[in-house]
Design an enzyme around this catalytic site. Structure first.
Site, PDB file in Angstrom:
ATOM      1  N   ASP A  14     -29.646   6.522 -20.525  1.00  0.00           N
ATOM      2  CA  ASP A  14     -29.334   6.135 -19.151  1.00  0.00           C
ATOM      3  C   ASP A  14     -30.081   4.866 -18.739  1.00  0.00           C
ATOM      4  OD1 ASP A  14     -28.151   6.361 -16.700  1.00  0.00           O
ATOM      5  OD2 ASP A  14     -29.515   7.898 -15.957  1.00  0.00           O
ATOM      6  N   ASN A  62     -17.110   9.671 -17.510  1.00  0.00           N
ATOM      7  CA  ASN A  62     -17.236   8.207 -17.620  1.00  0.00           C
ATOM      8  C   ASN A  62     -15.903   7.464 -17.601  1.00  0.00           C
ATOM      9  OD1 ASN A  62     -20.192   8.295 -19.777  1.00  0.00           O
ATOM     10  ND2 ASN A  62     -20.050   8.068 -17.567  1.00  0.00           N
TER      11      ASN A  62
HETATM   12  C1  FPP Z   1     -25.463   5.321 -18.964  1.00  0.00           C
HETATM   13  O1  FPP Z   1     -26.066   4.201 -18.326  1.00  0.00           O
HETATM   14  C2  FPP Z   1     -24.873   4.887 -20.214  1.00  0.00           C
HETATM   15  C3  FPP Z   1     -23.561   5.062 -20.566  1.00  0.00           C
HETATM   16  C4  FPP Z   1     -22.592   5.736 -19.683  1.00  0.00           C
HETATM   17  C5  FPP Z   1     -23.033   4.548 -21.839  1.00  0.00           C
HETATM   18  C6  FPP Z   1     -23.969   4.689 -22.998  1.00  0.00           C
HETATM   19  C7  FPP Z   1     -23.389   3.973 -24.127  1.00  0.00           C
HETATM   20  C8  FPP Z   1     -24.091   3.259 -25.033  1.00  0.00           C
HETATM   21  C9  FPP Z   1     -25.572   3.144 -25.039  1.00  0.00           C
HETATM   22  C10 FPP Z   1     -23.391   2.532 -26.116  1.00  0.00           C
HETATM   23  C11 FPP Z   1     -22.542   3.461 -26.930  1.00  0.00           C
HETATM   24  C12 FPP Z   1     -22.328   2.927 -28.258  1.00  0.00           C
HETATM   25  C13 FPP Z   1     -22.849   3.441 -29.356  1.00  0.00           C
HETATM   26  C14 FPP Z   1     -22.628   2.728 -30.611  1.00  0.00           C
HETATM   27  C15 FPP Z   1     -23.629   4.696 -29.375  1.00  0.00           C
HETATM   28  P1  FPP Z   1     -25.475   3.687 -16.963  1.00  0.00           P
HETATM   29  O2  FPP Z   1     -24.397   2.715 -17.247  1.00  0.00           O
HETATM   30  O3  FPP Z   1     -25.037   4.850 -16.114  1.00  0.00           O
HETATM   31  O4  FPP Z   1     -26.702   2.974 -16.342  1.00  0.00           O
HETATM   32  P2  FPP Z   1     -27.061   2.873 -14.783  1.00  0.00           P
HETATM   33  O5  FPP Z   1     -27.351   4.284 -14.320  1.00  0.00           O
HETATM   34  O6  FPP Z   1     -28.255   2.003 -14.785  1.00  0.00           O
HETATM   35  O7  FPP Z   1     -25.882   2.253 -14.091  1.00  0.00           O
END
Ligand code: FPP
Length: 236
Positions: A14, A62
């Site tokens: 996250d 998501n």
């Molecule tokens: C949450 O952070 C993250 C996600 C919803 C996506 C996670 C995906 C990856 C790290 C890449 C996936 C690819 C591979 C190869 C595993 P957020 O976007 O909710 O962050 P925020 O809360 O700061 O907005």
């Protein structure tokens, strides 16, 4: 660390969006950096001999994100899966077995096929299962298990009154995995967010304010050290 090493670590990656925003970059840059951290931590788990680690890459919720962001996450997955093909020897040397949980059938077909290949090619590796939760939701996972068991009760193959917790666990995406011992969530949030609801029933939680793209092996080591000090009573 020996006996106090967790058998299964769950990680909620996250804070990618906030990391990008702090730098005036598009959110997708945060995910890109996050994918690199994911690879590093996965390799580190194999170095330490942690039997199983599950990363939350994409939840059933998501899909509600802007289409461009969803597409960017899918592209990162695609890119990593192609790279995993190239680093087959490396995964063999490290003993990394790749697995996926979630409703993969809703993903682009090429990703489904790349994921199936990755599972096939790494099937014999035994040191660390690197498990990626994609289009995953804990409630949906339990619902699917309930549906399967209900159907078996309807045909008379099972008796509802005799169902056990083991019967439910056996219908989850991870029937052969140990329960989650340690659940890591960076970025300051303190929520489970529908992640491994059943499997994390007795998990120790570890939080940090660090955003996932800034998460390092040192943070991971700290989580393991804190876990080793916890006294686990399982309600007893
Ligand atoms: C949450 O952070 C993250 C996600 C919803 C996506 C996670 C995906 C990856 C790290 C890449 C996936 C690819 C591979 C190869 C595993 P957020 O976007 O909710 O962050 P925020 O809360 O700061 O907005």
């Amino acid at each position: 660390m020996g006996d106090s090493l967790p058998r299964h670590v769950g990680i909620i990656m996250d804070g990618n969006g906030r990391w990008a925003k702090q730098r005036g970059l598009p959110r997708t840059e945060g995910h890109k950096q996050g994918a690199e951290v994911f690879e590093r931590i996965c390799d580190h788990c194999a170095e330490l001999g942690i039997p199983c680690v599950t990363f939350y890459a994409f939840s059933t919720e998501n899909w509600a994100r802007p289409p461009g962001e969803v597409a960017a996450i899918m592209d990162l997955l695609r890119h990593w899966l192609r790279k995993a093909e190239e680093r087959e020897g490396e995964n063999r040397r490290r003993g990394i077995r790749l697995r996926f949980i979630g409703e993969l059938s809703a993903l682009p077909e090429d990703i489904q096929s790349l994921a199936a290949d990755a599972e096939d090619h790494t099937r014999a590796h035994t040191r660390t299962i690197c498990n990626l939760a994609v289009n995953y939701g804990g409630r949906l996972e339990i619902l699917r298990a309930a549906q399967t068991l209900a159907a078996q009760c309807q045909t008379g193959a099972r008796n509802a009154i005799d169902l056990t917790e083991e019967d439910i666990a056996a219908q989850l995406y991870t029937p052969e995995y140990p329960d989650v011992d340690l659940l890591i969530r960076p970025s300051g949030e303190k929520r489970l967010s529908n992640f491994l609801l059943w499997q994390a029933a007795y998990a120790e939680f570890w939080y940090a304010d660090t955003l996932w793209p800034d998460f390092t092996t040192a943070h991971f080591e700290q989580a393991l050290a804190d876990f080793a000090k916890r006294s686990r009573r399982y309600g007893g």
